[in-house]
Design an enzyme around this catalytic site. Structure first.
Site, PDB file in Angstrom:
ATOM      1  CD  GLU A  16      67.896  87.546  32.426  1.00  0.00           C
ATOM      2  OE1 GLU A  16      68.861  86.927  32.903  1.00  0.00           O
ATOM      3  OE2 GLU A  16      66.754  87.542  32.962  1.00  0.00           O
ATOM      4  CB  SER A  41      57.440  97.456  73.371  1.00  0.00           C
ATOM      5  OG  SER A  41      56.458  96.770  72.608  1.00  0.00           O
ATOM      6  CB  SER A  99      55.803  74.450  72.098  1.00  0.00           C
ATOM      7  OG  SER A  99      57.092  74.908  71.782  1.00  0.00           O
ATOM      8  CG  LEU A 127      54.119  90.264  63.540  1.00  0.00           C
ATOM      9  CD1 LEU A 127      54.449  88.883  64.107  1.00  0.00           C
ATOM     10  CD2 LEU A 127      55.344  91.169  63.620  1.00  0.00           C
ATOM     11  N   GLY A 152      60.436  87.795  70.749  1.00  0.00           N
ATOM     12  CA  GLY A 152      60.866  88.253  72.061  1.00  0.00           C
ATOM     13  C   GLY A 152      62.221  87.681  72.443  1.00  0.00           C
ATOM     14  CG  LEU A 204      61.810  82.554  68.701  1.00  0.00           C
ATOM     15  CD1 LEU A 204      62.135  81.062  68.735  1.00  0.00           C
ATOM     16  CD2 LEU A 204      60.510  82.803  67.940  1.00  0.00           C
ATOM     17  CB  ALA A 255      59.155  95.975  76.489  1.00  0.00           C
ATOM     18  CG  ASP A 288      53.644  92.754  71.736  1.00  0.00           C
ATOM     19  OD1 ASP A 288      53.434  93.124  72.904  1.00  0.00           O
ATOM     20  OD2 ASP A 288      54.789  92.601  71.259  1.00  0.00           O
TER      21      ASP A 288
END
Length: 366
Positions: free
Chosen positions: A51, A174, A228, A210, A300, A303, A168, A206
């Site tokens: 606005e 991949s 983890s 990202l 992957g 997960l 892949a 890989d």
């Protein structure tokens, strides 16, 4: 839908790439004779809302705003946040009528902006463009309306696969299953997210960056890694993205390793679950607390499956290449199921071509 609201929605779509965690909002100011005198969309966090941008645009063009109609894709805010209340700005500008797509779900607004406008004698119309506006802000609505204990962002799981569902080769190779056009499109989806989520398996296999690599896009979504045992390499390429926050969720690690990771600038979140893995619902709740509206997952099969099993996926973004690979990992390690009813049922939202590939957006049935 009104032409002016359509213009406001187009502006809101532009805002998606710059404004998170704020909602994407567009505003068009129209004079009584139907002439557009100002327009704008929400800027980066801490900067002007739609606005105010529209009012500034009108002033820059030399137009008076008294008696104008404001078409806005979300209720004008009525509280002092990082910026001042937009409802007050419209009142001060002499706007006579406000056409808004829908009410702001933020409890700090939630109708108060409309109330303030009406109290000032401004006519308020609500409804045109509501579905499109909500779709543009689906993550914001998710974060604002989902109930505790697990308030969370909208979770979009992105997968690239061959026509036979392989992500892949058995060796893990991949790059690249899909075309340049599909990869560029994927970057645009990445860009609108508040955070990108991946797992340690993807990082180790890989070594990805990202990040968002699109011309004219400066904002980098936060990178969140589910790791983890804090195995993220200190020399990984993901650290090479300037001015990007990195957050690593772990289930436990020795103090020296945690200090080393923090020394690279990461925020470490200890979120141990009962199974010795990261407690994913708690992680998503923490991301919502950090104002992440849309969580873009690029991970992957393991997960991906953990998110599916926990009921934490809202949407699948699938790029499918006209390619057969035979053996190799799939989208997610679900099952084995003994009945079809145990499968995850989705509903197609859109199916279209991106270069030679297909882009499928499908949502989990509620």
């Amino acid at each position: 839908m009104d032409t002016f609201m359509s213009q406001a929605l187009a502006l809101a779509e532009q805002a998606c790439l710059v404004c998170p965690p704020n909602p994407a909002v567009g505003c068009v100011l129209v004079r009584a004779d139907g002439q557009v005198i100002g327009q704008g969309h929400t800027q980066a966090t801490g900067q002007a809302h739609a606005e105010v941008m529209a009012l500034r645009d009108a002033a820059a063009r030399g137009h008076a705003t008294q008696g104008a109609t404001a078409y806005v894709t979300l209720e004008p805010c009525a509280h002092q946040g990082r910026t001042g209340p937009c409802a007050d700005a419209l009142i001060a500008a002499g706007v006579q009528r406000v056409v808004a797509a829908l009410q702001d779900p933020n409890p700090r607004v939630a109708g108060q902006g409309f109330d303030r406008l009406r109290a000032a004698g401004i006519e308020v119309v609500v409804g045109p463009g509501a579905e499109a506006s909500r779709e543009l802000n689906i993550g914001f609505f998710s974060r604002m309306t989902r109930q505790r204990p697990w308030v969370r962002p909208w979770v979009r799981l992105k997968v690239v696969a061959s026509l036979d569902g392989r992500t892949a080769l058995p060796s893990g190779v991949s790059q690249w299953i899909t075309s340049d056009a599909a990869r560029a499109d994927g970057h645009a989806w990445r860009a609108r997210a508040g955070a990108v989520l991946t797992g340690i398996g993807t990082v180790l296999r890989d070594n990805p960056r990202l990040d968002v690599r699109l011309a004219g896009i400066a904002r980098q979504p936060m990178l969140v890694i589910v790791d983890s045992r804090l195995r993220t390499p200190l020399d990984a390429r993901l650290w090479d993205v300037p001015q990007r926050r990195v957050c690593i969720a772990c289930a436990g690690a020795d103090a020296a390793r945690e200090r080393a990771v923090r020394g690279r600038g990461a925020d470490v979140l200890p979120l141990p679950g009962a199974d010795g893995q990261v407690e994913l619902p708690a992680l998503l709740a923490e991301l919502a607390r950090r104002e992440v509206n849309e969580l873009h997952v690029e991970a992957g099969a393991q997960l991906n499956a953990a998110l599916w099993r926990a009921g934490l996926v809202d949407e699948l973004l699938l790029y499918q290449a006209p390619l057969l690979l035979g053996e190799g990992p799939g989208l997610a390690t679900l099952g084995p199921f003994t009945e079809l009813a145990q499968g995850v049922r989705l509903e197609y939202q859109t199916v279209g071509r991106v270069g030679p590939d297909l882009r499928i957006v499908a949502r989990v049935n509620a």
